[in-house]
Design a protein around this motif. Sequence first.
Motif, mmCIF file in Angstrom:
data_model
loop_
_atom_site.group_PDB
_atom_site.id
_atom_site.type_symbol
_atom_site.label_atom_id
_atom_site.label_comp_id
_atom_site.label_asym_id
_atom_site.label_seq_id
_atom_site.Cartn_x
_atom_site.Cartn_y
_atom_site.Cartn_z
ATOM 1 N N VAL A 297 0.804 -0.739 0.333
ATOM 2 C CA VAL A 297 0.073 -0.212 -0.116
ATOM 3 C C VAL A 297 0.876 1.416 0.082
ATOM 4 C CG1 VAL A 297 -1.924 1.656 1.309
ATOM 5 C CG2 VAL A 297 -1.946 -0.952 1.419
ATOM 6 N N ALA A 298 1.706 1.000 0.876
ATOM 7 C CA ALA A 298 3.047 2.645 0.763
ATOM 8 C C ALA A 298 3.157 3.016 -0.439
ATOM 9 C CB ALA A 298 3.785 1.993 2.622
ATOM 10 N N GLU A 299 4.043 1.988 -0.878
ATOM 11 C CA GLU A 299 4.480 1.790 -2.338
ATOM 12 C C GLU A 299 3.420 2.363 -2.716
ATOM 13 O OE1 GLU A 299 6.895 -1.554 -3.413
ATOM 14 O OE2 GLU A 299 8.096 -1.177 -1.938
ATOM 15 N N LEU A 300 2.552 1.711 -3.303
ATOM 16 C CA LEU A 300 1.876 2.098 -4.138
ATOM 17 C C LEU A 300 0.773 3.415 -4.336
ATOM 18 C CD1 LEU A 300 -0.496 -1.078 -5.508
ATOM 19 C CD2 LEU A 300 0.610 0.928 -7.051
ATOM 20 N N LYS A 301 1.337 4.141 -3.035
ATOM 21 C CA LYS A 301 0.404 5.549 -2.707
ATOM 22 C C LYS A 301 1.795 5.704 -3.075
ATOM 23 C CE LYS A 301 -3.106 4.865 0.548
ATOM 24 N NZ LYS A 301 -3.485 5.626 1.401
ATOM 25 N N GLN A 302 3.006 6.151 -2.386
ATOM 26 C CA GLN A 302 3.845 6.532 -2.550
ATOM 27 C C GLN A 302 4.121 7.241 -4.806
ATOM 28 O OE1 GLN A 302 8.338 5.713 -1.774
ATOM 29 N NE2 GLN A 302 8.803 7.724 -2.202
ATOM 30 N N LEU A 303 3.932 5.678 -5.552
ATOM 31 C CA LEU A 303 4.243 6.331 -6.777
ATOM 32 C C LEU A 303 3.047 6.978 -7.018
ATOM 33 C CD1 LEU A 303 5.387 5.002 -9.101
ATOM 34 C CD2 LEU A 303 4.312 2.824 -9.120
ATOM 35 N N PHE A 304 1.761 6.583 -6.607
ATOM 36 C CA PHE A 304 0.767 7.463 -7.541
ATOM 37 C C PHE A 304 1.295 9.459 -7.212
ATOM 38 C CE2 PHE A 304 -2.884 5.272 -10.095
ATOM 39 C CZ PHE A 304 -2.163 3.916 -10.005
ATOM 40 N N ALA A 305 2.146 9.271 -6.260
ATOM 41 C CA ALA A 305 1.641 10.905 -4.563
ATOM 42 C C ALA A 305 2.644 10.834 -6.932
ATOM 43 C CB ALA A 305 2.485 10.951 -3.894
ATOM 44 N N LEU A 306 3.680 10.446 -6.854
ATOM 45 C CA LEU A 306 4.148 10.884 -8.105
ATOM 46 C C LEU A 306 4.613 11.362 -8.862
ATOM 47 C CD1 LEU A 306 8.240 8.281 -6.562
ATOM 48 C CD2 LEU A 306 8.072 11.035 -6.668
ATOM 49 N N ALA A 307 3.314 10.577 -9.535
ATOM 50 C CA ALA A 307 2.972 10.551 -10.053
ATOM 51 C C ALA A 307 2.364 12.072 -10.596
ATOM 52 C CB ALA A 307 1.815 8.947 -11.182
ATOM 53 N N GLU A 308 1.676 12.748 -9.773
ATOM 54 C CA GLU A 308 1.114 13.437 -9.466
ATOM 55 C C GLU A 308 1.642 14.619 -9.801
ATOM 56 O OE1 GLU A 308 -2.324 14.708 -7.225
ATOM 57 O OE2 GLU A 308 -3.553 13.147 -7.279
ATOM 58 N N GLY A 309 2.692 14.201 -9.311
ATOM 59 C CA GLY A 309 4.560 15.707 -9.513
ATOM 60 C C GLY A 309 4.130 15.582 -10.895
ATOM 61 N N TYR A 310 4.645 14.345 -11.933
ATOM 62 C CA TYR A 310 4.830 14.619 -13.000
ATOM 63 C C TYR A 310 4.154 14.767 -13.964
ATOM 64 C CZ TYR A 310 9.101 12.118 -12.098
ATOM 65 O OH TYR A 310 10.601 10.939 -11.612
ATOM 66 N N GLY A 311 2.885 15.130 -13.202
ATOM 67 C CA GLY A 311 1.584 15.382 -14.508
ATOM 68 C C GLY A 311 0.839 14.241 -15.223
ATOM 69 N N ILE A 312 1.163 13.268 -14.625
ATOM 70 C CA ILE A 312 1.096 11.775 -15.264
ATOM 71 C C ILE A 312 0.200 10.710 -14.905
ATOM 72 C CG2 ILE A 312 2.806 11.667 -16.969
ATOM 73 C CD1 ILE A 312 3.878 9.014 -14.949
ATOM 74 N N GLN A 313 -0.966 11.641 -13.574
ATOM 75 C CA GLN A 313 -1.763 11.024 -13.146
ATOM 76 C C GLN A 313 -2.951 9.764 -13.373
ATOM 77 O OE1 GLN A 313 -0.986 13.909 -12.666
ATOM 78 N NE2 GLN A 313 -2.893 15.131 -11.567
ATOM 79 N N ASP A 314 -3.852 10.907 -14.968
ATOM 80 C CA ASP A 314 -4.405 11.030 -14.950
ATOM 81 C C ASP A 314 -4.090 9.225 -16.515
ATOM 82 O OD1 ASP A 314 -5.574 12.950 -14.612
ATOM 83 O OD2 ASP A 314 -5.025 14.310 -16.603
ATOM 84 N N TRP A 315 -3.089 8.942 -16.717
ATOM 85 C CA TRP A 315 -2.755 7.628 -17.829
ATOM 86 C C TRP A 315 -2.390 6.443 -16.292
ATOM 87 C CZ3 TRP A 315 -1.325 8.446 -22.134
ATOM 88 C CH2 TRP A 315 -1.285 9.480 -23.042
ATOM 89 N N LEU A 316 -2.829 6.385 -15.333
ATOM 90 C CA LEU A 316 -2.111 5.840 -14.472
ATOM 91 C C LEU A 316 -3.953 5.225 -13.852
ATOM 92 C CD1 LEU A 316 1.060 6.444 -12.469
ATOM 93 C CD2 LEU A 316 0.123 5.691 -15.051
ATOM 94 N N ARG A 317 -3.774 4.035 -13.571
ATOM 95 C CA ARG A 317 -4.777 3.857 -12.419
ATOM 96 C C ARG A 317 -4.951 2.496 -11.752
ATOM 97 N NH1 ARG A 317 -9.497 0.397 -16.652
ATOM 98 N NH2 ARG A 317 -10.065 2.788 -17.130
ATOM 99 N N PHE A 318 -5.072 1.885 -10.638
ATOM 100 C CA PHE A 318 -4.769 0.539 -9.474
ATOM 101 C C PHE A 318 -5.571 -0.042 -10.118
ATOM 102 C CE2 PHE A 318 -5.987 -1.374 -5.728
ATOM 103 C CZ PHE A 318 -4.598 -2.453 -5.868
ATOM 104 N N ASP A 319 -5.083 -1.215 -9.960
ATOM 105 C CA ASP A 319 -5.549 -2.399 -10.710
ATOM 106 C C ASP A 319 -5.289 -3.945 -10.867
ATOM 107 O OD1 ASP A 319 -6.451 -4.828 -12.282
ATOM 108 O OD2 ASP A 319 -7.549 -3.028 -13.523
ATOM 109 N N ALA A 320 -5.736 -4.259 -9.373
ATOM 110 C CA ALA A 320 -4.785 -5.734 -8.978
ATOM 111 C C ALA A 320 -5.071 -6.458 -10.123
ATOM 112 C CB ALA A 320 -5.460 -5.834 -7.163
ATOM 113 N N SER A 321 -5.549 -6.728 -10.957
ATOM 114 C CA SER A 321 -5.418 -7.656 -11.983
ATOM 115 C C SER A 321 -4.054 -7.558 -12.562
ATOM 116 C CB SER A 321 -6.746 -7.309 -12.472
ATOM 117 O OG SER A 321 -6.544 -6.584 -13.238
ATOM 118 N N VAL A 322 -3.362 -6.264 -12.508
ATOM 119 C CA VAL A 322 -2.493 -6.959 -13.344
ATOM 120 C C VAL A 322 -1.289 -7.810 -12.245
ATOM 121 C CG1 VAL A 322 -0.430 -5.029 -14.153
ATOM 122 C CG2 VAL A 322 -2.692 -4.946 -14.715
#
Length: 471
Positions: A297-322
């Motif tokens: 959970v911690a790693e995923l949340k940090q990754l999505f926070a960084l994605a906001e910094g890069y401005g790429i959050q719209d491209w990403l979605r958490f999906d446990a099926s991957v």
Amino acid sequence: MRGRGLWGVFRQRLRRLGFGANEYLISQQHLQIRAMSGDLAVVAKDKEASSKGTMQTQITTDPPRGTRDFPPEDMRMRTWLFDKFREVSRLFAFEEVDFPMVESEDLYTRKAGEEIVGQLYNFEDKGGRKVALRPELTPSLARLVLQKGRAQSFPLKWFAIGQCWRYERMTRGRRREHYQWNMDIIGVPGVEAEAELLSAIVTFFTKLNITSDDVGIKVSNRKVLQAVLEKYDIQPDSFAAVCVIVDKLDKLPREEIESELDKAGVPSVAIEGILQALTLQSFDDLEALIGAESGAVAELKQLFALAEGYGIQDWLRFDASVVRGLAYYTGTVFEAFDKEKKLRAICGGGRYDRLLSTYGGQDTPACGFGFGDAVIVELLKEKKLLRAFPHEVDDVVMALDDSLKIPAAGIASRLRSTGRVVELVIEKGKKMKWDVLCDGFVELWSVVWLDPSFPVFYSAAFSITSQTIVI
Ligand code: HAM
């Protein structure tokens, strides 16, 4: 400036000088003539051979199933695509590497039941060594990192573009050879590395005018599954095999997956829990299942926070099926997909912190992705984003008289030394066809006509400097 007007003037003047329309030439026509005369030569040879009884068996002119030729028109597109791969890699300050196409087979013979192992193009070489055409680049990269050892300054940020071979069942965008662009970061344990890689992928899509309406990137972390297995006291050594099995969920019926998990020794209550966990698509649900303090959970949340910094959050979605089908991933995993769901995965990657130790080295943090050349082209075609790739030259130089071949070569060299792309007409006795010249080309280009009776074209050629012709 459009060509027809000026060509009209040229044509008129040349006619006045006594040249017939077919005595001027142009390259499209030229190529056709050359091809035709080539065919005629083959027919003539065949006739000769059969009359002498020495006719050879006709070979098939198709490349082996699942492989491709790259004639000039396809090669132009491939070069363009690879240039984009390189451009993006360099924007992220990655260095290019390459490896042999043939590797020792044991680099790939992992035992987790991966599809890729069954698809190996493997054989014994003349020295009795078991070798394989590489099905992917990651094992070669790991081998090279091991070979170079700790002397290097980490992190390494490497990219490669290489042909890979898999004896696959052919579907749209999947073939038996493909080129893969890889970017890998070795020596960074935190998800800052994954964030860089995801940003590079989005930069690439953006350069191709693909938007987040067209493509998404599903992100998960194998530690989610690890936490679920721990909950059911399942031995860590069956982790890779379980990942490989559940990765097939969208290809095989659920009962088959359940039966494979059962054969791998997973108790039925755990099977239910694993399959349930794979349906999660929100951090709240994930926290409810494995706890807010879990590493995944911690790693995923940090990754999505960084994605906001890069401005790429719209491209990403958490999906446990991957989960990804390769055994070596240990942490973050991701895959890009087309939102219309018409195509297979566009690219995929993840963290593989233990691959180097499986080859006898030390555990070394590493993550990366592979991006094939086939699905992306299908997507660009779908979205009508693939432009034409014509053969482009800046100038055509031709001598209308044999005596002018030497000065023509000199002029071509002078133009080429300034960086211009010059087609020097070298075919003997061939004339370009004026009408094709006028009809076939839209833009005006510079043509250096070396014509003893018409010196004006010499100077015209040098005064035209910036147009490009398309042939
Ligand atoms: P992969 O998911 O097996 O990962 O392949 C990565 C990408 O290569 C796929 O998403 C697809 O674009 C392309 N690809 C794979 N197989 C084929 C095929 N038969 N025909 C056409 N395209 C194909 C890997 O190979 C990992 N080694 C990637 C990686 C690098 N992970 C970390 N670093």
